[in-house]
Design an enzyme around this catalytic site. Structure first.
Site, short mmCIF file in Angstrom:
data_model
loop_
_atom_site.label_atom_id
_atom_site.label_comp_id
_atom_site.label_asym_id
_atom_site.label_seq_id
_atom_site.Cartn_x
_atom_site.Cartn_y
_atom_site.Cartn_z
CE1 TYR A 20 -4.14 -2.24 4.78
CE2 TYR A 20 -3.26 -0.04 4.40
CZ TYR A 20 -3.75 -1.24 3.92
OH TYR A 20 -3.83 -1.42 2.56
CB SER A 78 -0.89 -0.01 1.25
OG SER A 78 -1.53 1.24 1.44
#
Length: 273
Positions: free
Chosen positions: A155, A142
C-alpha cells in the site's frame, strides 16, 4: 465569496468516506460536485443528500481502473458544464499485512486502483485543464506515501508513487495554469479503514491501536490546503509529526520504526504461523 463558488469538481470514491466528505464540504462552499464511484447506489444517495441540503450535486458510476470510462466521464462533464475546475483523484483501496503473506493478486489490485486509477484520472482531466489554462488536480495519497509503514509496504509503495507523480507533475503543470496537490492523511475513521482486508492480522488488536482522525476535519483541512495551493497536504497531528521527524532524521526514523514492532498496530496484531 469562496474560491469554490460556481466551480465544478469531480470526486472519485465519492460514495463514502473521504470522497463523500469532500463533496459535502465543497457543495457548502458553492461548488457543483460530481460524485463518481463503483457503488452506484451509494454515490446517488450521497448526491441526493447534498441536493436535499441545498447544494448542487450529481452522481456517476465509475470504476477508476477503466481508462475509457474515466475519459468518458471527464468529457461529459466538460461538455455539459463547460469546464472542469477540480479533479479529486480520491478512490483507493488498502490491504494490511506483511509482504510475506501477500499474493501477486494483492499487489496487482493495489496497483490497479491506487496507481493506475490516479493515472487514468490525470490522463483524462489534465488535457482539459490545459485547454482551459486553469484547473486543480488533487490526488489522495497517504502518510504511508511519505513515511515507511511496515505492515502496509505494498500500500505504501502505491502511495509513494502517487506522491512522486503529484509533486513532479506540479512542476510541469504550473506553466499551463494548472495546479497539482497531493493529500497525505494518517489513519482516518472511514468505511475504507473498516472494510480493508487485514491479512494474517488480528483486526481487534490493530484497530484498537490506530490513532484515528476525523473525516470532516480532514475535509476542512484539505480544502484549506487546496485554497492555498499547497503542494503536499498532510493530515492528523501524528502524521505531520512523524513526517517532520522523518525528514530531519531519516535513518534514525527508519531504524526506530523497524525495531518498534510492539507499537506498530499491523505488526503487534500479526498472527504467527
Amino acid at each position: 465569496m469562496s474560491v469554490f463558488q460556481n466551480k465544478v469538481a469531480l470526486i472519485t470514491g465519492g460514495a463514502s468516506g473521504i470522497g463523500k466528505a469532500f463533496g459535502e464540504h465543497l457543495s457548502r462552499q458553492g461548488a457543483f460536485v460530481v460524485l463518481a464511484d463503483r457503488n452506484t447506489e451509494g454515490a446517488a444517495a450521497a448526491a441526493a443528500a447534498i441536493v436535499a441540503a441545498g447544494g448542487q450535486a450529481t452522481a456517476v458510476t465509475l470504476d477508476v481502473t477503466d481508462p475509457v470510462a474515466f475519459e468518458r466521464v471527464v468529457q461529459e462533464i466538460a461538455a455539459t458544464r463547460g469546464h472542469l475546475d477540480y479533479l479529486f483523484n480520491n478512490a483507493g483501496i488498502a490491504i494490511g499485512g506483511e509482504v510475506r503473506v501477500m499474493t501477486l493478486a494483492d499487489w496487482n489490485r493495489l496497483l490497479d486502483v491506487n496507481v493506475r486509477g490516479v493515472i487514468h484520472g490525470v490522463n483524462a482531466a489534465y488535457p482539459v485543464m490545459i485547454r482551459q489554462s486553469s484547473g486543480h488536480i488533487i490526488n489522495t495519497a497517504s502518510a504511508a506515501g511519505l513515511l515507511p509503514v511496515p505492515g502496509m509496504a505494498i500500500y505504501g509503495m502505491t502511495k509513494h508513487a502517487v506522491v512522486g507523480l503529484s509533486t513532479s507533475l506540479r512542476g510541469e503543470a504550473r506553466r499551463y495554469g494548472v495546479n497539482v496537490s497531493v493529500v497525505c492523511p494518517g489513519f482516518i475513521n472511514t468505511p475504507l479503514l473498516e472494510n480493508s482486508p487485514l491479512i494474517n492480522v488480528d483486526r481487534d488488536i490493530a484497530m484498537n491501536m490506530l490513532p484515528l482522525g476525523n473525516v470532516d476535519s480532514l475535509a476542512v483541512a484539505v480544502l484549506r490546503g487546496v485554497t492555498r495551493n499547497r503542494a503536499i497536504i498532510p493530515y492528523t497531528p501524528f502524521a505531520r509529526i512523524a513526517w517532520f521527524l522523518y525528514r530531519l532524521f531519516p535513518q534514525q526514523t527508519v531504524n526506530l520504526i523497524a525495531r518498534n514492532h510492539a507499537h506498530n498496530p499491523l505488526l503487534a496484531g500479526a498472527k504467527k504461523e
